[in-house]
Structure formats: structure tokens, C-alpha cells
Design a protein around this motif. Structure first.
Motif, PDB file in Angstrom:
ATOM      1  N   TYR A 209       0.831  -1.201   0.000  1.00 57.99           N
ATOM      2  CA  TYR A 209       0.000   0.000   0.000  1.00 57.99           C
ATOM      3  C   TYR A 209       0.865   1.249   0.000  1.00 57.99           C
ATOM      4  CZ  TYR A 209      -3.211  -3.584   1.683  1.00 57.99           C
ATOM      5  OH  TYR A 209      -3.939  -4.749   1.821  1.00 57.99           O
ATOM      6  N   LEU A 210       0.560   2.152  -0.921  1.00 52.89           N
ATOM      7  CA  LEU A 210       1.151   3.486  -0.958  1.00 52.89           C
ATOM      8  C   LEU A 210       0.032   4.488  -0.722  1.00 52.89           C
ATOM      9  CD1 LEU A 210       3.406   3.177  -4.144  1.00 52.89           C
ATOM     10  CD2 LEU A 210       4.149   2.990  -1.755  1.00 52.89           C
ATOM     11  N   ALA A 211       0.366   5.616  -0.108  1.00 50.09           N
ATOM     12  CA  ALA A 211      -0.640   6.640   0.145  1.00 50.09           C
ATOM     13  C   ALA A 211      -0.031   8.010  -0.082  1.00 50.09           C
ATOM     14  CB  ALA A 211      -1.169   6.534   1.574  1.00 50.09           C
ATOM     15  N   VAL A 212      -0.860   8.931  -0.521  1.00 44.21           N
ATOM     16  CA  VAL A 212      -0.457  10.321  -0.667  1.00 44.21           C
ATOM     17  C   VAL A 212      -1.580  11.175  -0.113  1.00 44.21           C
ATOM     18  CG1 VAL A 212      -1.363  10.469  -3.033  1.00 44.21           C
ATOM     19  CG2 VAL A 212       0.385  12.096  -2.261  1.00 44.21           C
ATOM     20  N   GLU A 213      -1.229  12.237   0.585  1.00 49.47           N
ATOM     21  CA  GLU A 213      -2.231  13.110   1.184  1.00 49.47           C
ATOM     22  C   GLU A 213      -2.031  14.522   0.670  1.00 49.47           C
ATOM     23  OE1 GLU A 213      -2.991  14.717   5.622  1.00 49.47           O
ATOM     24  OE2 GLU A 213      -3.321  12.564   5.384  1.00 49.47           O
ATOM     25  N   SER A 214      -3.114  15.190   0.336  1.00 53.06           N
ATOM     26  CA  SER A 214      -3.029  16.559  -0.167  1.00 53.06           C
ATOM     27  C   SER A 214      -4.344  17.255   0.086  1.00 53.06           C
ATOM     28  CB  SER A 214      -2.704  16.562  -1.658  1.00 53.06           C
ATOM     29  OG  SER A 214      -3.693  15.865  -2.383  1.00 53.06           O
ATOM     30  N   SER A 215      -4.374  18.563  -0.139  1.00 50.58           N
ATOM     31  CA  SER A 215      -5.629  19.294  -0.069  1.00 50.58           C
ATOM     32  C   SER A 215      -6.502  18.873  -1.246  1.00 50.58           C
ATOM     33  CB  SER A 215      -5.377  20.799  -0.118  1.00 50.58           C
ATOM     34  OG  SER A 215      -4.780  21.146  -1.350  1.00 50.58           O
ATOM     35  N   ALA A 216      -7.800  18.965  -1.076  1.00 46.25           N
ATOM     36  CA  ALA A 216      -8.716  18.541  -2.137  1.00 46.25           C
ATOM     37  C   ALA A 216      -8.454  19.323  -3.422  1.00 46.25           C
ATOM     38  CB  ALA A 216     -10.160  18.715  -1.682  1.00 46.25           C
ATOM     39  N   GLY A 217      -8.174  20.623  -3.300  1.00 47.34           N
ATOM     40  CA  GLY A 217      -7.976  21.449  -4.484  1.00 47.34           C
ATOM     41  C   GLY A 217      -6.721  21.116  -5.265  1.00 47.34           C
ATOM     42  N   GLY A 218      -5.656  20.708  -4.553  1.00 44.90           N
ATOM     43  CA  GLY A 218      -4.398  20.434  -5.236  1.00 44.90           C
ATOM     44  C   GLY A 218      -4.132  18.977  -5.509  1.00 44.90           C
TER      45      GLY A 218
END
Length: 365
Positions: free
Chosen positions: A329-338
């Protein structure tokens, strides 16, 4: 989002947002709408997402099968899939309990097992396993012999509880503990020591690559140490921390990253730590500094500041370069807009590492 490793195995890439946790099922559905918009921008058939459910909501869903069935239908209707849930944070404000239990307290066990039970009902039909992330046992400060003894008992109950979930559902859920500076699980040596007493079949680590950068240990060396000890990297969160080679010269730029109410710890190679960037800017421990402030992967900070890009890229090369993937599993987190731009950038990098685009990935086994 499913990617095919050159071995033929599937690696799941999930997206999370910086949004506050949903307090009830309608709020979860609103979050799903935001994820669906990201899927549309990326023009992919299915987008993997990682939800954070606060303890009160998790407890309610764990005993309400009809609500889980509804939630699963809402996920599928939007072209989304879930194979991991985040249990590393705790509650945020409102009427939630502000105290954050560690792994010496039963509340952390109950929350994690609730998430495991929920996850087995939310996973796609062809998925036989998933993962829940959690904290690195607890803060090192105050972690005494009594806490260690209580933690050992609770972690044994966690393994038994996960085995029971698998027996009842036919689906395995593993738990990944997230190391970070200031916690019992921080540097590789502490992780290896702790896992000498833990169930390595159902328990492993969930590496946040920004947190890993803030330990100042080489990512390849850390991954090799974990592999040699038989400790699974259950999930890797792809993230970059903020770096200041010369904090004094960069002080003005660093002040722009101070955010009251959201501590951003600072570390240096000597092992000094400041609980928050504002504190570091008052005391100025020797540099260089790394700040646990996630920087967008595709947008480096303005000079003289940099990001720990080399750390997450080196870790991914090592995790994907072997005969089999080093994590499922890989994950990335960001703001919804970006999110669209950041995920598109990451997909380009993963493609260079030989991970196939989603349309070419087979079903998970």
C-alpha cells in the motif's frame, strides 16, 4: 488505484485529504463526493482513498451493519475503493474526548479493532486483505515500565482480535504502526527492538516518508534493517518534509510556515528536537533543520528552503526495485484542491519506476 509491479503483484495507491474527520455518515458521504471530483480530474476509472474515521463514528459503524452496507454502496457508486483506514490521529475538537490514548490504554485497541471490522465490509469484492494505520505505540516521554507492560498485554489482544476478524470474515487486516520522532517507535533501532516482542504476521510499520526524513536516517538503510528483522512495511505514505540548511539565514521564510494550533516539530542531525517551529525560531538549535510540515510533492518551497524530495524518492526506488514490491500500500495526502496535480506528478514518477498505470493492473489477490 491499482498499479502493477513488474513482478505482476498489485500495489494500491490511496489518496487522503487534509479535511477534518467526518462526524457522521452524511459527512463521510460529502468527503466521498470530493474524492469523486479528484477521480474525474484524473480521468481514472477507480480512485483509491484512505478515510479517517474518529472513534465515536468508528464505534457506531462497527455495530451497524446496515450503515456499513450503505457506505460501501456510496463508495462504489463514485468509482472509489478503500483497502486501508487511518487510525493514527484521534478526535479533533467538538464534543470528542481531547485525550489521545496510546497503546498502553484499551481505548486505542478498541478503536483499531473497530476500524478493522469496518474495513472488511468496505473493501472491494476481490480484496482479501487490508490495513489500518496507527501511532508508533505512544510518546517516548513518560513511556515507563508500567506502560510497556500494559502495552504488551494490549498488543497481544490486538493480534488475537485481528485473528478473530479474519476467522469471521475471511479477510485479513494488518495494523501498521507509524514511527515518528518523539515516539517510542522512532528510529530503526527502536522499531527492531520493539518488534522482537510483537506478532510480525499481523503487525508491521506504516512509514510516513516525511517523518522518516526527520529522523535523519538514510531511507535505504532503514528499509534494509526492517527487512532483515522480518518487519513488514505495510504502508508507505509518500510525503516530503520542509528543510532549512541554514535556519538563521532562512528564518524569515520559515516564519511563513508557523501555524498556531498546528505544531510542526523540528529536528536536526544531532538529535535535538523542538516541539514546534515557533519554538525552534526562538531558541535556534544548530542547523540544518527538518520540519514536519508536509510540502506538496510537485511544488518545492521557494529558496532558500528545500524539501526532502530525495528521501521519499530513494525510499520508493528501494521499495519498488526488488523482485517483489516492498509494500502493498502506498498513500499520498493533499488538499482537495491540489490533489489532481500532485497525484498526476506522483503517477509520472511511479511510472518511471515501472509501476503500470491503473488500466493495466490486475485484480488484487
Amino acid at each position: 488505484m491499482r498499479l502493477r509491479h513488474h513482478s505482476g503483484r498489485v500495489v494500491h495507491l490511496s489518496h487522503g485529504t487534509h479535511e477534518r474527520p467526518a462526524r457522521d455518515l452524511p459527512a463521510v458521504v460529502e468527503h466521498l463526493d470530493a474524492y469523486a471530483a479528484v477521480r474525474d480530474r484524473l480521468a481514472v476509472e477507480t480512485l483509491g482513498v484512505s478515510l479517517w474515521l474518529p472513534p465515536t463514528l468508528a464505534a457506531a459503524l462497527a455495530i451497524d451493519g446496515r450503515s456499513r452496507t450503505r457506505l460501501r454502496a456510496e463508495i462504489a457508486a463514485r468509482g472509489l475503493e478503500i483497502v486501508t483506514l487511518s487510525g493514527a490521529p484521534w478526535a479533533e475538537g467538538g464534543d470528542e474526548d481531547p485525550v489521545t490514548p496510546d497503546w498502553s490504554e484499551p481505548a486505542r485497541l478498541e478503536y483499531t479493532l473497530d476500524l478493522a471490522r469496518i474495513l472488511t465490509d468496505l473493501m472491494p469484492e476481490d480484496a482479501v486483505r487490508g490495513a489500518v494505520t496507527t501511532i508508533g505505540l505512544g510518546p517516548r516521554a513518560g513511556w515507563d515500565a508500567a506502560k510497556q507492560k500494559a502495552s504488551a498485554r494490549i498488543l497481544s489482544r490486538l493480534s488475537a482480535g485481528l485473528a478473530e476478524v479474519a476467522w469471521h470474515t475471511g479477510r485479513a487486516v494488518r495494523v501498521g504502526f507509524q514511527p515518528e520522532p518523539g515516539f517510542v517507535l522512532d528510529r530503526a533501532e527502536a522499531i527492531v527492538e520493539a518488534f522482537g516482542r510483537l506478532d510480525r504476521e499481523r503487525l508491521g510499520v506504516s512509514l510516513d516518508l516525511a517523518h522518516l526524513a526527520c529522523t535523519w536516517q538514510g531511507p535505504v538503510a532503514v528499509l534494509d534493517q526492517l527487512a532483515a528483522a522480518g518487519i513488514a512495511v505495510i504502508r508507505a505514505r509518500i510525503a516530503a518534509a520542509l528543510e532549512a540548511v541554514d535556519p538563521i539565514a532562512s528564518a524569515e521564510a520559515l516564519r511563513g510556515y508557523v501555524e498556531p494550533g498546528h505544531p510542526r516539530p523540528v529536528t536536526n542531525p544531532a538529535g535535538d528536537q523542538a516541539a514546534d517551529l515557533a519554538e525552534a525560531l526562538r531558541d535556534f538549535p544548530p542547523g540544518p533543520w527538518r520540519v514536519r510540515c508536509h510540502i506538496p510533492l510537485h511544488t518545492p518551497p521557494a529558496p532558500p528552503l528545500t524539501a526532502t524530495t530525495e528521501v521519499w524518492q530513494a525510499a520508493l526506488r528501494h521499495l519498488t526495485g526488488g523482485a517483489h514490491p516492498g509494500t502493498e500500500y502506498l498513500a499520498v495526502e493533499s488538499s482537495a484542491g491540489g490533489a489532481g496535480a500532485e497525484i498526476a506528478y506522483l503517477m509520472g514518477f511511479l511510472g518511471e519506476l515501472g509501476l503500470s498505470p491503473p488500466a493495466e493492473a490486475c485484480a488484487a489477490h
